[in-house]
Design a protein around this motif. Structure first.
Motif, mmCIF file in Angstrom:
data_model
loop_
_atom_site.group_PDB
_atom_site.id
_atom_site.type_symbol
_atom_site.label_atom_id
_atom_site.label_comp_id
_atom_site.label_asym_id
_atom_site.label_seq_id
_atom_site.Cartn_x
_atom_site.Cartn_y
_atom_site.Cartn_z
ATOM 1 N N LEU A 180 9.888 -5.965 -6.506
ATOM 2 C CA LEU A 180 10.452 -4.691 -6.072
ATOM 3 C C LEU A 180 9.841 -3.532 -6.851
ATOM 4 O O LEU A 180 9.345 -3.696 -7.964
ATOM 5 N N THR A 181 9.897 -2.362 -6.257
ATOM 6 C CA THR A 181 9.523 -1.114 -6.911
ATOM 7 C C THR A 181 10.775 -0.228 -6.931
ATOM 8 O O THR A 181 11.796 -0.572 -6.302
ATOM 9 N N PRO A 182 10.742 0.906 -7.626
ATOM 10 C CA PRO A 182 11.911 1.807 -7.581
ATOM 11 C C PRO A 182 12.318 2.179 -6.161
ATOM 12 O O PRO A 182 13.510 2.324 -5.871
ATOM 13 N N SER A 183 11.341 2.296 -5.271
ATOM 14 C CA SER A 183 11.664 2.647 -3.880
ATOM 15 C C SER A 183 12.428 1.536 -3.177
ATOM 16 O O SER A 183 13.437 1.779 -2.506
ATOM 17 N N HIS B 85 0.833 -1.206 0.000
ATOM 18 C CA HIS B 85 0.000 0.000 0.000
ATOM 19 C C HIS B 85 0.870 1.260 0.000
ATOM 20 O O HIS B 85 0.507 2.273 -0.619
ATOM 21 N N SER B 86 2.016 1.185 0.667
ATOM 22 C CA SER B 86 2.922 2.330 0.737
ATOM 23 C C SER B 86 3.761 2.496 -0.522
ATOM 24 O O SER B 86 4.479 3.490 -0.663
ATOM 25 N N GLY B 87 3.722 1.514 -1.413
ATOM 26 C CA GLY B 87 4.505 1.595 -2.640
ATOM 27 C C GLY B 87 5.926 1.085 -2.501
ATOM 28 O O GLY B 87 6.736 1.238 -3.418
ATOM 29 N N ILE B 88 6.248 0.469 -1.372
ATOM 30 C CA ILE B 88 7.591 -0.081 -1.185
ATOM 31 C C ILE B 88 7.748 -1.349 -2.025
ATOM 32 O O ILE B 88 8.802 -1.592 -2.613
ATOM 33 N N PHE B 89 6.723 -2.161 -2.073
ATOM 34 C CA PHE B 89 6.696 -3.343 -2.934
ATOM 35 C C PHE B 89 5.434 -3.304 -3.793
ATOM 36 O O PHE B 89 4.541 -2.486 -3.570
ATOM 37 N N ALA B 90 5.373 -4.172 -4.779
ATOM 38 C CA ALA B 90 4.184 -4.286 -5.625
ATOM 39 C C ALA B 90 3.783 -5.746 -5.700
ATOM 40 O O ALA B 90 4.598 -6.650 -5.444
ATOM 41 N N GLU B 91 2.534 -5.973 -6.039
ATOM 42 C CA GLU B 91 2.019 -7.336 -6.166
ATOM 43 C C GLU B 91 1.826 -7.711 -7.628
ATOM 44 O O GLU B 91 1.499 -6.865 -8.464
ATOM 45 N N THR B 92 2.025 -8.977 -7.906
ATOM 46 C CA THR B 92 1.703 -9.539 -9.208
ATOM 47 C C THR B 92 1.136 -10.927 -8.956
ATOM 48 O O THR B 92 0.938 -11.316 -7.800
ATOM 49 N N VAL B 93 0.837 -11.662 -9.995
ATOM 50 C CA VAL B 93 0.328 -13.024 -9.812
ATOM 51 C C VAL B 93 1.213 -13.999 -10.579
ATOM 52 O O VAL B 93 1.752 -13.672 -11.640
ATOM 53 N N VAL B 94 1.387 -15.182 -10.009
ATOM 54 C CA VAL B 94 2.171 -16.248 -10.635
ATOM 55 C C VAL B 94 1.387 -17.542 -10.530
ATOM 56 O O VAL B 94 0.483 -17.672 -9.685
ATOM 57 N N PRO B 95 1.695 -18.517 -11.367
ATOM 58 C CA PRO B 95 1.007 -19.813 -11.280
ATOM 59 C C PRO B 95 1.271 -20.469 -9.925
ATOM 60 O O PRO B 95 2.387 -20.417 -9.404
#
Length: 280
Positions: free
Chosen positions: A104-107, A80-90
């Motif tokens: 990871l995100t740029p932060s 939520h803070s933008g430190i990490f991001a979510e995606t989906v994998v099998p």
């Protein structure tokens, strides 16, 4: 009162309540970030080489199964803070089933420990109890009117809590002092990107003194970008003691107190840090 007026008043009150709650709980974001740095979560995800599921993250961090839910909540805050991001994998290699994973995100890339620009030490320092605890006494310090109380005679909340200024505290607590210097060095590394693009601001200068330059990161960057500029780094004796001399002859270290004297030069560089905000 007209019903519309009452509904508008209620709306404003709830907005005000939300505003206050937001500021009240802002510390959760900061402490969650500190936790991520302590656990080295950015490095763990980076070393994984692919999106990392919660199960894999918990396993790598050796989190006890009873604490897995807490780790999940921590990662929700950090996403939520933008430190990490979510995606989906099998899920388990099954294409028809998917599971969330973290990237990871740029932060969070700026928190990697093997990067020269890594800001993990900066986060750890700014959120260290030594710097956070004075904020709890800000009201006491500001409202203290009893001049017989030694706390009222001190310059800021940090001194009121610890009895010494930040520099003496760092000298008496080498672990904190070393982390602080590393934090400042990492923060300065980002200036490398700025100085290279705007090196013309140093044109016409033959000498420069970096006041409070820590371990010399900024002075070395300037020296590399502007080879003809003689740079002097001024910091407290215990900070510069034992520092290796720069490979460039254009950088020299001087131990001293900027409040007493500053070496003569064509220009003085005084980098403003968020530490001033932290200490008021």
């Amino acid at each position: 009162m007209h019903p519309f007026s009452r509904s508008q008043e209620a709306k404003e009150m709830f907005q005000a309540q939300s505003h206050l709650y937001n500021h009240t709980f802002n510390f959760i974001s900061s402490m969650s970030l500190k936790c991520a740095v302590q656990l080295r979560i950015p490095d763990v995800i980076y070393d994984h080489k692919r999106p990392m599921t919660l199960i894999d993250l918990a396993s790598k961090l050796r989190i006890h199964p009873s604490k897995a839910t807490c780790l999940y909540r921590l990662m929700r805050v950090l996403v939520h803070s933008g430190i990490f991001a979510e995606t989906v994998v099998p899920r388990d290699g099954k294409q028809e089933e998917e599971i969330k994973a973290y990237v990871l995100t740029p932060s969070s890339c700026l928190l990697l420990n093997d990067k020269a620009t890594g800001l993990s030490p900066f986060v750890a320092t700014m959120l260290d109890p030594a710097l956070v605890s004075p904020w709890h006494f800000l009201g006491d310090w500001l409202g203290g009117n009893n001049h017989e109380d030694c706390r009222d005679k001190l310059n800021n909340p940090f001194e009121a809590v610890h009895g010494v200024n930040i520099w003496d505290y760092g000298r008496k607590n080498p672990e904190f002092g070393n982390t602080f210097n590393t934090a400042m060095a990492g923060d300065c590394q980002l200036m490398n990107l700025v100085i290279k693009d705007y090196k013309e601001i140093f044109e016409g200068l033959n000498s420069l003194v970096d006041v409070g330059g820590g371990t010399g990161t900024m002075a070395r960057i300037i020296s590399e970008v502007c080879p003809g500029l003689k740079c002097t780094l001024l910091d407290l004796p215990h900070v510069v003691a034992g520092l290796p001399e720069s490979e460039s002859e254009n950088v020299k270290f001087v131990g001293g107190d900027m409040f007493e004297s500053i070496p003569s030069a064509d220009a003085i560089l005084l980098k403003v840090c968020t530490l001033g905000i932290a200490l008021l």
